[in-house]
Design a protein around this motif. Sequence first.
Motif, PDB file in Angstrom:
ATOM      1  N   GLU A 295     -48.465 -16.046   0.606  1.00 20.30           N
ATOM      2  CA  GLU A 295     -48.673 -16.497   1.814  1.00 20.30           C
ATOM      3  C   GLU A 295     -46.839 -16.863   1.955  1.00 20.30           C
ATOM      4  OE1 GLU A 295     -51.308 -17.948   2.638  1.00 20.30           O
ATOM      5  OE2 GLU A 295     -52.388 -17.316   0.620  1.00 20.30           O
ATOM      6  N   PHE A 296     -46.441 -15.587   3.009  1.00 18.43           N
ATOM      7  CA  PHE A 296     -45.655 -15.511   2.406  1.00 18.43           C
ATOM      8  C   PHE A 296     -44.583 -16.179   4.517  1.00 18.43           C
ATOM      9  CE2 PHE A 296     -47.175 -12.288   4.988  1.00 18.43           C
ATOM     10  CZ  PHE A 296     -46.907 -12.491   6.266  1.00 18.43           C
ATOM     11  N   LYS A 297     -45.840 -16.696   4.896  1.00 18.85           N
ATOM     12  CA  LYS A 297     -45.448 -17.347   6.033  1.00 18.85           C
ATOM     13  C   LYS A 297     -45.792 -19.348   6.175  1.00 18.85           C
ATOM     14  CE  LYS A 297     -45.759 -14.595   9.540  1.00 18.85           C
ATOM     15  NZ  LYS A 297     -44.182 -13.921  10.235  1.00 18.85           N
ATOM     16  N   SER A 298     -46.107 -19.544   4.788  1.00 20.96           N
ATOM     17  CA  SER A 298     -45.974 -21.401   4.300  1.00 20.96           C
ATOM     18  C   SER A 298     -44.201 -21.702   4.383  1.00 20.96           C
ATOM     19  CB  SER A 298     -46.301 -21.157   3.437  1.00 20.96           C
ATOM     20  OG  SER A 298     -46.071 -22.385   2.670  1.00 20.96           O
ATOM     21  N   PRO A 299     -45.001 -23.061   4.905  1.00 21.69           N
ATOM     22  CA  PRO A 299     -43.278 -23.341   4.860  1.00 21.69           C
ATOM     23  C   PRO A 299     -42.319 -23.336   3.706  1.00 21.69           C
ATOM     24  CG  PRO A 299     -44.708 -24.314   6.337  1.00 21.69           C
ATOM     25  CD  PRO A 299     -44.989 -23.576   5.603  1.00 21.69           C
ATOM     26  N   LEU A 300     -43.311 -23.699   3.031  1.00 22.82           N
ATOM     27  CA  LEU A 300     -43.282 -23.952   1.401  1.00 22.82           C
ATOM     28  C   LEU A 300     -42.543 -22.577   0.606  1.00 22.82           C
ATOM     29  CD1 LEU A 300     -46.226 -25.654   0.117  1.00 22.82           C
ATOM     30  CD2 LEU A 300     -44.007 -26.579   0.475  1.00 22.82           C
ATOM     31  N   SER A 301     -43.082 -21.278   1.284  1.00 21.51           N
ATOM     32  CA  SER A 301     -42.240 -19.920   0.529  1.00 21.51           C
ATOM     33  C   SER A 301     -40.812 -19.435   1.409  1.00 21.51           C
ATOM     34  CB  SER A 301     -43.499 -19.027   1.157  1.00 21.51           C
ATOM     35  OG  SER A 301     -44.783 -19.580   0.898  1.00 21.51           O
ATOM     36  N   GLN A 302     -40.438 -20.472   2.257  1.00 15.93           N
ATOM     37  CA  GLN A 302     -38.999 -19.630   3.132  1.00 15.93           C
ATOM     38  C   GLN A 302     -37.900 -19.949   2.359  1.00 15.93           C
ATOM     39  OE1 GLN A 302     -39.652 -18.292   6.001  1.00 15.93           O
ATOM     40  NE2 GLN A 302     -41.658 -19.152   5.889  1.00 15.93           N
ATOM     41  N   PRO A 303     -36.721 -19.262   2.444  1.00 16.71           N
ATOM     42  CA  PRO A 303     -35.738 -19.305   1.959  1.00 16.71           C
ATOM     43  C   PRO A 303     -35.486 -20.787   1.078  1.00 16.71           C
ATOM     44  CG  PRO A 303     -35.463 -17.833   3.186  1.00 16.71           C
ATOM     45  CD  PRO A 303     -36.614 -18.355   3.557  1.00 16.71           C
ATOM     46  N   ARG A 304     -35.143 -21.670   2.243  1.00 18.58           N
ATOM     47  CA  ARG A 304     -34.554 -22.731   1.917  1.00 18.58           C
ATOM     48  C   ARG A 304     -35.238 -23.332   0.554  1.00 18.58           C
ATOM     49  NH1 ARG A 304     -31.860 -27.201   4.430  1.00 18.58           N
ATOM     50  NH2 ARG A 304     -32.151 -29.339   3.797  1.00 18.58           N
ATOM     51  N   ASN A 305     -36.301 -23.799   0.743  1.00 21.68           N
ATOM     52  CA  ASN A 305     -37.533 -24.226  -0.275  1.00 21.68           C
ATOM     53  C   ASN A 305     -37.647 -23.349  -1.502  1.00 21.68           C
ATOM     54  OD1 ASN A 305     -38.169 -24.989   2.622  1.00 21.68           O
ATOM     55  ND2 ASN A 305     -39.342 -26.059   1.733  1.00 21.68           N
ATOM     56  N   LEU A 306     -37.691 -21.744  -1.657  1.00 20.71           N
ATOM     57  CA  LEU A 306     -38.004 -20.844  -2.838  1.00 20.71           C
ATOM     58  C   LEU A 306     -36.282 -21.663  -2.950  1.00 20.71           C
ATOM     59  CD1 LEU A 306     -39.009 -19.313  -4.416  1.00 20.71           C
ATOM     60  CD2 LEU A 306     -38.153 -17.407  -2.899  1.00 20.71           C
ATOM     61  N   VAL A 307     -34.948 -21.651  -3.099  1.00 17.31           N
ATOM     62  CA  VAL A 307     -33.787 -21.314  -3.335  1.00 17.31           C
ATOM     63  C   VAL A 307     -33.813 -22.737  -3.738  1.00 17.31           C
ATOM     64  CG1 VAL A 307     -31.547 -21.140  -3.634  1.00 17.31           C
ATOM     65  CG2 VAL A 307     -32.995 -19.045  -2.928  1.00 17.31           C
TER      66      VAL A 307
ATOM     67  N   PRO B  81     -31.211 -18.948 -16.005  1.00 17.63           N
ATOM     68  CA  PRO B  81     -31.978 -18.535 -15.092  1.00 17.63           C
ATOM     69  C   PRO B  81     -32.477 -18.349 -14.037  1.00 17.63           C
ATOM     70  CG  PRO B  81     -33.356 -19.708 -16.802  1.00 17.63           C
ATOM     71  CD  PRO B  81     -32.357 -19.180 -17.148  1.00 17.63           C
ATOM     72  N   VAL B  82     -32.078 -19.471 -13.151  1.00 22.08           N
ATOM     73  CA  VAL B  82     -33.082 -20.758 -11.833  1.00 22.08           C
ATOM     74  C   VAL B  82     -32.466 -20.329 -10.776  1.00 22.08           C
ATOM     75  CG1 VAL B  82     -33.299 -21.954 -10.998  1.00 22.08           C
ATOM     76  CG2 VAL B  82     -33.766 -22.108 -13.147  1.00 22.08           C
ATOM     77  N   GLY B  83     -31.355 -19.918 -10.735  1.00 21.74           N
ATOM     78  CA  GLY B  83     -30.457 -19.725  -9.311  1.00 21.74           C
ATOM     79  C   GLY B  83     -30.622 -18.464  -8.677  1.00 21.74           C
ATOM     80  N   THR B  84     -30.199 -17.074 -10.072  1.00 27.26           N
ATOM     81  CA  THR B  84     -30.803 -15.857  -9.926  1.00 27.26           C
ATOM     82  C   THR B  84     -32.110 -15.569  -9.983  1.00 27.26           C
ATOM     83  OG1 THR B  84     -28.375 -16.193 -11.820  1.00 27.26           O
ATOM     84  CG2 THR B  84     -29.811 -14.116 -11.234  1.00 27.26           C
ATOM     85  N   GLY B  85     -33.012 -15.714  -9.960  1.00 31.77           N
ATOM     86  CA  GLY B  85     -34.527 -15.390 -10.729  1.00 31.77           C
ATOM     87  C   GLY B  85     -34.553 -16.111  -9.202  1.00 31.77           C
ATOM     88  N   ALA B  86     -34.639 -16.705  -8.712  1.00 29.96           N
ATOM     89  CA  ALA B  86     -35.090 -17.022  -7.167  1.00 29.96           C
ATOM     90  C   ALA B  86     -34.309 -16.477  -6.137  1.00 29.96           C
ATOM     91  CB  ALA B  86     -34.447 -19.176  -6.907  1.00 29.96           C
TER      92      ALA B  86
END
Length: 179
Positions: free
Chosen positions: A67-79, A150-155
């Motif tokens: 669901e790459f178009k979702s706002p929840l999948s954008q870089p700001r939200n992911l990382v 692992p969190v920051g690096t993994g994201a």
Amino acid sequence: MAKLVRKLRLQYKVAYKVYLLDYLLSWLGGFMGIAILGLLNSLIFSSREVIMLIGSFGASAILLYGEFKSPLSQPRNLVGGHIVSALVGVTIALLPVSELWISAALAVSLALLIMKLTSTTHPPGGATALIAVIGGEKITSMGYWYVLFPVGTGAVILLIVAVLLYNISGLRKYPDKWF
């Protein structure tokens, strides 16, 4: 009528191929993202430790590659969602709370609140905060290092895979916005 049916069949075949490529790209992204994290884990840690493969990255992979178009999948939200949640989870884990269930509830609920306040909502972040509290001795002993690795690096690795895979393939444009 026969001409219309042939035209619809042709459109269906073309649409089917596009969907098939889209599905395969989602699969490939999910495979590559998690495989890279797993490979990195096996190169750094013993085979019994799965530090880089935190459960919330599986959910992030579903969002990011499916669901790459979702706002929840954008870089700001992911990382941002993962980092905010990891910070909250580690902070709660370090508090002298006697009941694990209270720490767990505090970590998830405060991560949710802070993600909402910072516009970095990423649902797998709730699991990232929870893992910081219930992840066992290896995770809890990491303290704030858990936030970076692992969190920051993994994201960031999951994000790089998505950016490269989608933009090189030409089938998808990602991200819609960086911040």
